[in-house]
Design a protein around this motif. Structure first.
Motif, PDB file in Angstrom:
ATOM      1  N   HIS A  62       0.818  -1.212   0.000  1.00  0.00           N
ATOM      2  CA  HIS A  62       0.000   0.000   0.000  1.00  0.00           C
ATOM      3  C   HIS A  62       0.852   1.263   0.000  1.00  0.00           C
ATOM      4  N   THR A  63       1.752   1.371   0.977  1.00  0.00           N
ATOM      5  CA  THR A  63       2.467   2.629   1.192  1.00  0.00           C
ATOM      6  C   THR A  63       3.522   2.941   0.139  1.00  0.00           C
ATOM      7  N   ILE A  64       4.072   1.911  -0.486  1.00  0.00           N
ATOM      8  CA  ILE A  64       5.119   2.142  -1.492  1.00  0.00           C
ATOM      9  C   ILE A  64       4.608   1.780  -2.894  1.00  0.00           C
ATOM     10  N   ASP A  65       4.255   0.507  -3.084  1.00  0.00           N
ATOM     11  CA  ASP A  65       3.865   0.044  -4.424  1.00  0.00           C
ATOM     12  C   ASP A  65       2.679   0.827  -4.986  1.00  0.00           C
ATOM     13  N   PHE A  66       1.577   0.850  -4.234  1.00  0.00           N
ATOM     14  CA  PHE A  66       0.372   1.503  -4.746  1.00  0.00           C
ATOM     15  C   PHE A  66       0.524   3.015  -4.783  1.00  0.00           C
ATOM     16  N   ARG A  67       0.986   3.588  -3.687  1.00  0.00           N
ATOM     17  CA  ARG A  67       1.039   5.046  -3.612  1.00  0.00           C
ATOM     18  C   ARG A  67       2.034   5.678  -4.583  1.00  0.00           C
ATOM     19  N   SER A  68       2.992   4.917  -5.066  1.00  0.00           N
ATOM     20  CA  SER A  68       3.944   5.472  -6.030  1.00  0.00           C
ATOM     21  C   SER A  68       3.607   5.051  -7.463  1.00  0.00           C
ATOM     22  N   SER A  69       2.437   4.477  -7.656  1.00  0.00           N
ATOM     23  CA  SER A  69       2.071   3.960  -8.981  1.00  0.00           C
ATOM     24  C   SER A  69       1.121   4.895  -9.733  1.00  0.00           C
ATOM     25  N   ASP A  70       1.037   4.660 -11.029  1.00  0.00           N
ATOM     26  CA  ASP A  70       0.075   5.372 -11.868  1.00  0.00           C
ATOM     27  C   ASP A  70      -1.354   5.013 -11.464  1.00  0.00           C
ATOM     28  N   LEU A  71      -1.547   3.794 -10.967  1.00  0.00           N
ATOM     29  CA  LEU A  71      -2.876   3.384 -10.511  1.00  0.00           C
ATOM     30  C   LEU A  71      -3.358   4.294  -9.385  1.00  0.00           C
ATOM     31  N   PHE A  72      -2.459   4.684  -8.482  1.00  0.00           N
ATOM     32  CA  PHE A  72      -2.840   5.576  -7.386  1.00  0.00           C
ATOM     33  C   PHE A  72      -3.269   6.929  -7.934  1.00  0.00           C
ATOM     34  N   GLU A  73      -2.548   7.428  -8.914  1.00  0.00           N
ATOM     35  CA  GLU A  73      -2.907   8.725  -9.509  1.00  0.00           C
ATOM     36  C   GLU A  73      -4.288   8.659 -10.157  1.00  0.00           C
ATOM     37  N   GLN A  74      -4.585   7.544 -10.806  1.00  0.00           N
ATOM     38  CA  GLN A  74      -5.910   7.365 -11.409  1.00  0.00           C
ATOM     39  C   GLN A  74      -6.994   7.293 -10.328  1.00  0.00           C
ATOM     40  N   TRP A  75      -6.726   6.513  -9.281  1.00  0.00           N
ATOM     41  CA  TRP A  75      -7.639   6.370  -8.143  1.00  0.00           C
ATOM     42  C   TRP A  75      -7.901   7.738  -7.507  1.00  0.00           C
ATOM     43  N   ARG A  76      -6.822   8.427  -7.256  1.00  0.00           N
ATOM     44  CA  ARG A  76      -6.900   9.736  -6.605  1.00  0.00           C
ATOM     45  C   ARG A  76      -7.704  10.739  -7.430  1.00  0.00           C
ATOM     46  N   ALA A  77      -7.514  10.725  -8.739  1.00  0.00           N
ATOM     47  CA  ALA A  77      -8.229  11.654  -9.618  1.00  0.00           C
ATOM     48  C   ALA A  77      -9.743  11.451  -9.543  1.00  0.00           C
ATOM     49  N   ILE A  78     -10.160  10.232  -9.283  1.00  0.00           N
ATOM     50  CA  ILE A  78     -11.595   9.946  -9.208  1.00  0.00           C
ATOM     51  C   ILE A  78     -12.174  10.257  -7.835  1.00  0.00           C
ATOM     52  N   VAL A  79     -11.542   9.780  -6.761  1.00  0.00           N
ATOM     53  CA  VAL A  79     -12.170   9.877  -5.438  1.00  0.00           C
ATOM     54  C   VAL A  79     -11.794  11.119  -4.622  1.00  0.00           C
ATOM     55  N   HIS A  80     -10.587  11.604  -4.741  1.00  0.00           N
ATOM     56  CA  HIS A  80     -10.130  12.690  -3.875  1.00  0.00           C
ATOM     57  C   HIS A  80     -10.894  14.006  -4.030  1.00  0.00           C
ATOM     58  N   PRO A  81     -11.378  14.369  -5.220  1.00  0.00           N
ATOM     59  CA  PRO A  81     -12.140  15.624  -5.315  1.00  0.00           C
ATOM     60  C   PRO A  81     -13.397  15.655  -4.436  1.00  0.00           C
ATOM     61  N   TYR A  82     -13.882  14.508  -4.033  1.00  0.00           N
ATOM     62  CA  TYR A  82     -15.095  14.441  -3.211  1.00  0.00           C
ATOM     63  C   TYR A  82     -14.829  14.667  -1.725  1.00  0.00           C
ATOM     64  N   PHE A  83     -13.580  14.581  -1.309  1.00  0.00           N
ATOM     65  CA  PHE A  83     -13.274  14.629   0.114  1.00  0.00           C
ATOM     66  C   PHE A  83     -13.376  16.034   0.680  1.00  0.00           C
ATOM     67  N   GLU A  84     -14.055  16.124   1.809  1.00  0.00           N
ATOM     68  CA  GLU A  84     -14.212  17.372   2.528  1.00  0.00           C
ATOM     69  C   GLU A  84     -12.935  17.717   3.302  1.00  0.00           C
ATOM     70  N   SER A  85     -12.209  16.679   3.697  1.00  0.00           N
ATOM     71  CA  SER A  85     -10.950  16.842   4.418  1.00  0.00           C
ATOM     72  C   SER A  85     -10.033  15.681   4.036  1.00  0.00           C
ATOM     73  N   LYS A  86      -8.782  15.807   4.418  1.00  0.00           N
ATOM     74  CA  LYS A  86      -7.815  14.751   4.115  1.00  0.00           C
ATOM     75  C   LYS A  86      -8.228  13.462   4.839  1.00  0.00           C
ATOM     76  N   PRO A  87      -8.244  12.325   4.125  1.00  0.00           N
ATOM     77  CA  PRO A  87      -8.602  11.057   4.776  1.00  0.00           C
ATOM     78  C   PRO A  87      -7.652  10.714   5.922  1.00  0.00           C
ATOM     79  N   ILE A  88      -8.196  10.085   6.934  1.00  0.00           N
ATOM     80  CA  ILE A  88      -7.398   9.582   8.044  1.00  0.00           C
ATOM     81  C   ILE A  88      -7.125   8.114   7.735  1.00  0.00           C
ATOM     82  N   VAL A  89      -5.859   7.785   7.469  1.00  0.00           N
ATOM     83  CA  VAL A  89      -5.486   6.435   7.042  1.00  0.00           C
ATOM     84  C   VAL A  89      -4.569   5.798   8.073  1.00  0.00           C
ATOM     85  N   GLU A  90      -4.948   4.586   8.512  1.00  0.00           N
ATOM     86  CA  GLU A  90      -4.138   3.824   9.456  1.00  0.00           C
ATOM     87  C   GLU A  90      -4.084   2.377   8.994  1.00  0.00           C
ATOM     88  N   HIS A  91      -3.082   1.659   9.483  1.00  0.00           N
ATOM     89  CA  HIS A  91      -2.883   0.258   9.087  1.00  0.00           C
ATOM     90  C   HIS A  91      -2.909  -0.636  10.323  1.00  0.00           C
TER      91      HIS A  91
END
Length: 98
Positions: A62-91
């Motif tokens: 998650h933290t390296i492979d996905f977050r540094s990938s083009d897939l993350f950029e695609q994911w982010r482009a779709i979902v992040h504009p909807y967020f009212e605040s920065k997501p709280i992410v924990e593992h």
């Protein structure tokens, strides 16, 4: 296996659109290295609050492979504009399961 838990707050006027676009974004995250499965939960008490749960083989998937990938950029482009605040992410890792 690790569990990513992300608390998401979506702009209240965009809930239906977010939920529809989340289905589209789901097709992207499924392709990530180390991805196992995910689900989106909607809070019953707070209308614009969601809990995203993603299972990964390793934390680095998650933290390296996905977050540094083009897939993350695609994911982010779709979902992040909807967020009212920065997501709280924990593992998390399982200590006990019954």
């Amino acid at each position: 296996m690790i569990l990513e838990a992300a608390m998401l707050y979506v702009h209240p006027t965009d809930l239906a659109t977010f939920e529809a676009d989340f289905v589209k974004a789901s097709q992207i995250i499924c392709q990530a290295n180390g991805y196992i499965e995910h689900e989106l939960q909607k809070c019953m008490e707070v209308e614009n609050k969601y809990l995203l749960l993603v299972k990964w083989d390793t934390l680095e998937n998650h933290t390296i492979d996905f977050r540094s990938s083009d897939l993350f950029e695609q994911w982010r482009a779709i979902v992040h504009p909807y967020f009212e605040s920065k997501p709280i992410v924990e593992h998390f890792t399982t200590l006990y399961k019954h």
